[in-house]
Write a protein that holds these residues in place. Structure first.
Motif, PDB file in Angstrom:
ATOM      1  N   VAL A   2      44.027  51.455  44.287  1.00 27.72           N
ATOM      2  CA  VAL A   2      42.572  51.356  44.225  1.00 27.72           C
ATOM      3  C   VAL A   2      42.161  50.999  42.797  1.00 27.72           C
ATOM      4  N   TYR A   3      41.428  49.906  42.670  1.00 28.16           N
ATOM      5  CA  TYR A   3      40.840  49.534  41.393  1.00 28.16           C
ATOM      6  C   TYR A   3      39.374  49.942  41.488  1.00 28.16           C
ATOM      7  N   ALA A   4      38.996  50.984  40.777  1.00 29.76           N
ATOM      8  CA  ALA A   4      37.714  51.638  41.017  1.00 29.76           C
ATOM      9  C   ALA A   4      36.652  51.332  39.968  1.00 29.76           C
ATOM     10  N   CYS A   5      36.162  50.117  39.988  1.00 30.99           N
ATOM     11  CA  CYS A   5      35.015  49.746  39.153  1.00 30.99           C
ATOM     12  C   CYS A   5      34.279  48.625  39.873  1.00 30.99           C
ATOM     13  N   THR A   6      33.103  48.924  40.388  1.00 29.20           N
ATOM     14  CA  THR A   6      32.386  47.956  41.212  1.00 29.20           C
ATOM     15  C   THR A   6      31.991  46.715  40.426  1.00 29.20           C
ATOM     16  N   SER A   7      31.272  46.907  39.325  1.00 30.75           N
ATOM     17  CA  SER A   7      30.822  45.732  38.560  1.00 30.75           C
ATOM     18  C   SER A   7      32.010  44.977  37.971  1.00 30.75           C
ATOM     19  N   GLY A   8      33.061  45.699  37.593  1.00 30.46           N
ATOM     20  CA  GLY A   8      34.261  45.053  37.064  1.00 30.46           C
ATOM     21  C   GLY A   8      34.961  44.192  38.094  1.00 30.46           C
ATOM     22  N   THR A   9      35.022  44.683  39.341  1.00 33.38           N
ATOM     23  CA  THR A   9      35.684  43.890  40.382  1.00 33.38           C
ATOM     24  C   THR A   9      34.846  42.685  40.778  1.00 33.38           C
ATOM     25  N   ILE A  10      33.546  42.820  40.703  1.00 34.73           N
ATOM     26  CA  ILE A  10      32.684  41.672  40.993  1.00 34.73           C
ATOM     27  C   ILE A  10      32.835  40.624  39.898  1.00 34.73           C
ATOM     28  N   ALA A  11      32.881  41.072  38.650  1.00 33.59           N
ATOM     29  CA  ALA A  11      33.024  40.141  37.527  1.00 33.59           C
ATOM     30  C   ALA A  11      34.396  39.455  37.530  1.00 33.59           C
ATOM     31  N   ALA A  12      35.461  40.228  37.734  1.00 34.16           N
ATOM     32  CA  ALA A  12      36.819  39.672  37.678  1.00 34.16           C
ATOM     33  C   ALA A  12      37.212  38.961  38.970  1.00 34.16           C
ATOM     34  N   GLY A  13      36.678  39.446  40.081  1.00 30.64           N
ATOM     35  CA  GLY A  13      37.043  38.894  41.382  1.00 30.64           C
ATOM     36  C   GLY A  13      38.215  39.651  41.982  1.00 30.64           C
ATOM     37  N   HIS A  14      38.105  39.951  43.255  1.00 31.16           N
ATOM     38  CA  HIS A  14      39.144  40.708  43.952  1.00 31.16           C
ATOM     39  C   HIS A  14      40.492  39.986  43.883  1.00 31.16           C
ATOM     40  N   ASN A  15      40.500  38.681  44.100  1.00 29.45           N
ATOM     41  CA  ASN A  15      41.763  37.937  44.110  1.00 29.45           C
ATOM     42  C   ASN A  15      42.489  38.042  42.781  1.00 29.45           C
ATOM     43  N   SER A  16      41.748  37.988  41.690  1.00 28.89           N
ATOM     44  CA  SER A  16      42.352  38.112  40.362  1.00 28.89           C
ATOM     45  C   SER A  16      42.981  39.490  40.184  1.00 28.89           C
ATOM     46  N   ILE A  17      42.259  40.515  40.573  1.00 27.20           N
ATOM     47  CA  ILE A  17      42.773  41.883  40.458  1.00 27.20           C
ATOM     48  C   ILE A  17      43.988  42.073  41.356  1.00 27.20           C
ATOM     49  N   GLU A  18      43.880  41.618  42.594  1.00 25.74           N
ATOM     50  CA  GLU A  18      44.990  41.778  43.531  1.00 25.74           C
ATOM     51  C   GLU A  18      46.244  41.051  43.034  1.00 25.74           C
ATOM     52  N   SER A  19      46.099  39.850  42.519  1.00 27.74           N
ATOM     53  CA  SER A  19      47.280  39.111  42.053  1.00 27.74           C
ATOM     54  C   SER A  19      47.950  39.809  40.873  1.00 27.74           C
ATOM     55  N   LYS A  20      47.171  40.414  39.987  1.00 28.71           N
ATOM     56  CA  LYS A  20      47.753  41.145  38.856  1.00 28.71           C
ATOM     57  C   LYS A  20      48.460  42.419  39.318  1.00 28.71           C
ATOM     58  N   VAL A  21      47.876  43.123  40.269  1.00 30.31           N
ATOM     59  CA  VAL A  21      48.521  44.323  40.807  1.00 30.31           C
ATOM     60  C   VAL A  21      49.824  43.937  41.505  1.00 30.31           C
ATOM     61  N   LYS A  22      49.784  42.858  42.277  1.00 33.18           N
ATOM     62  CA  LYS A  22      50.958  42.428  43.040  1.00 33.18           C
ATOM     63  C   LYS A  22      52.111  41.992  42.134  1.00 33.18           C
ATOM     64  N   LEU A  23      51.813  41.588  40.897  1.00 31.52           N
ATOM     65  CA  LEU A  23      52.892  41.272  39.962  1.00 31.52           C
ATOM     66  C   LEU A  23      53.764  42.496  39.696  1.00 31.52           C
ATOM     67  N   ALA A  24      53.131  43.641  39.583  1.00 29.67           N
ATOM     68  CA  ALA A  24      53.855  44.883  39.320  1.00 29.67           C
ATOM     69  C   ALA A  24      54.317  45.564  40.610  1.00 29.67           C
ATOM     70  N   LYS A  25      53.497  45.490  41.635  1.00 26.02           N
ATOM     71  CA  LYS A  25      53.773  46.167  42.905  1.00 26.02           C
ATOM     72  C   LYS A  25      53.539  45.197  44.062  1.00 26.02           C
ATOM     73  N   PRO A  26      54.498  44.302  44.332  1.00 24.17           N
ATOM     74  CA  PRO A  26      54.293  43.240  45.325  1.00 24.17           C
ATOM     75  C   PRO A  26      53.940  43.726  46.729  1.00 24.17           C
ATOM     76  N   GLU A  27      54.410  44.895  47.119  1.00 23.89           N
ATOM     77  CA  GLU A  27      54.175  45.390  48.482  1.00 23.89           C
ATOM     78  C   GLU A  27      52.913  46.248  48.597  1.00 23.89           C
ATOM     79  N   ALA A  28      52.236  46.492  47.501  1.00 22.73           N
ATOM     80  CA  ALA A  28      51.080  47.401  47.497  1.00 22.73           C
ATOM     81  C   ALA A  28      49.899  46.811  48.254  1.00 22.73           C
ATOM     82  N   LYS A  29      49.188  47.675  48.949  1.00 25.63           N
ATOM     83  CA  LYS A  29      47.879  47.326  49.496  1.00 25.63           C
ATOM     84  C   LYS A  29      46.895  47.559  48.362  1.00 25.63           C
ATOM     85  N   VAL A  30      45.922  46.674  48.227  1.00 23.50           N
ATOM     86  CA  VAL A  30      44.966  46.746  47.117  1.00 23.50           C
ATOM     87  C   VAL A  30      43.553  46.755  47.675  1.00 23.50           C
TER      88      VAL A  30
END
Length: 166
Positions: A2-30
């Motif tokens: 869980v990436y828990a910042c509403t305005s931050g996720t809107i600014a960065a974009g979900h896809n950007s956040i998900e791709s960065k998380v998946k680099l470290a944890k490829p199987e993680a649900k985000v």
């Protein structure tokens, strides 16, 4: 994860956040507050939305724009114009209830309350009864989406109608 910042996720974009998380944890649900809110709104089949944020006008407008871009009709919008997250977390729940229960809902089917730092979770049930509308918040939708993703969204009470739909 869980990436828990509403305005931050809107600014960065979900896809950007998900791709960065998946680099470290490829199987993680985000999930993020913005994506969780969209899923919840779609679950209720809501199109007309009132939005409340504690943010500055600039951040508030970004949140409104995000929901419009996602296909929702924002019928009304209110914000507190608080500059710092630290101060957002100190907003009193009874003050919030008073402010939120007086929001002009116009033709809105639901109220979305943005910001994971805003202490609104414990007053959602009361707000739904007072407004006679669905009330969704960043933290509430994050919890719901996280539990949905692991199949554990059963018997959650006290946090709004979101947990009562199948």
């Amino acid at each position: 994860i869980v990436y828990a910042c509403t305005s931050g996720t809107i600014a960065a974009g979900h896809n950007s956040i998900e791709s960065k998380v998946k680099l470290a944890k490829p199987e993680a649900k985000v999930t993020t507050p913005s994506i969780a809110a969209i899923k919840a709104l779609k679950k209720f089949n809501i199109k007309n939305l009132s939005i409340f944020t504690p943010y500055s006008k600039k951040l508030n407008d970004e949140v409104v724009h995000y929901f419009v871009k996602e296909g929702f009709n924002v019928t009304s919008n209110s914000y507190l114009d608080i500059q710092a997250d630290y101060d957002i977390g100190k907003v009193e729940q009874e003050f919030l209830f008073d402010v939120l229960s007086k929001i002009e809902m116009n033709d809105a089917e639901a109220l979305f309350i943005s910001c994971t730092a805003l202490p609104v979770l414990d007053i959602i049930d009361r707000l739904e009864r007072e407004l006679n509308k669905t009330v969704l918040s960043s933290n509430q939708t994050l919890i719901w989406d996280s539990l949905e993703s692991i199949g554990k969204n059963k018997n959650v009470v006290g946090f709004g109608n979101l947990f009562n739909i199948n």
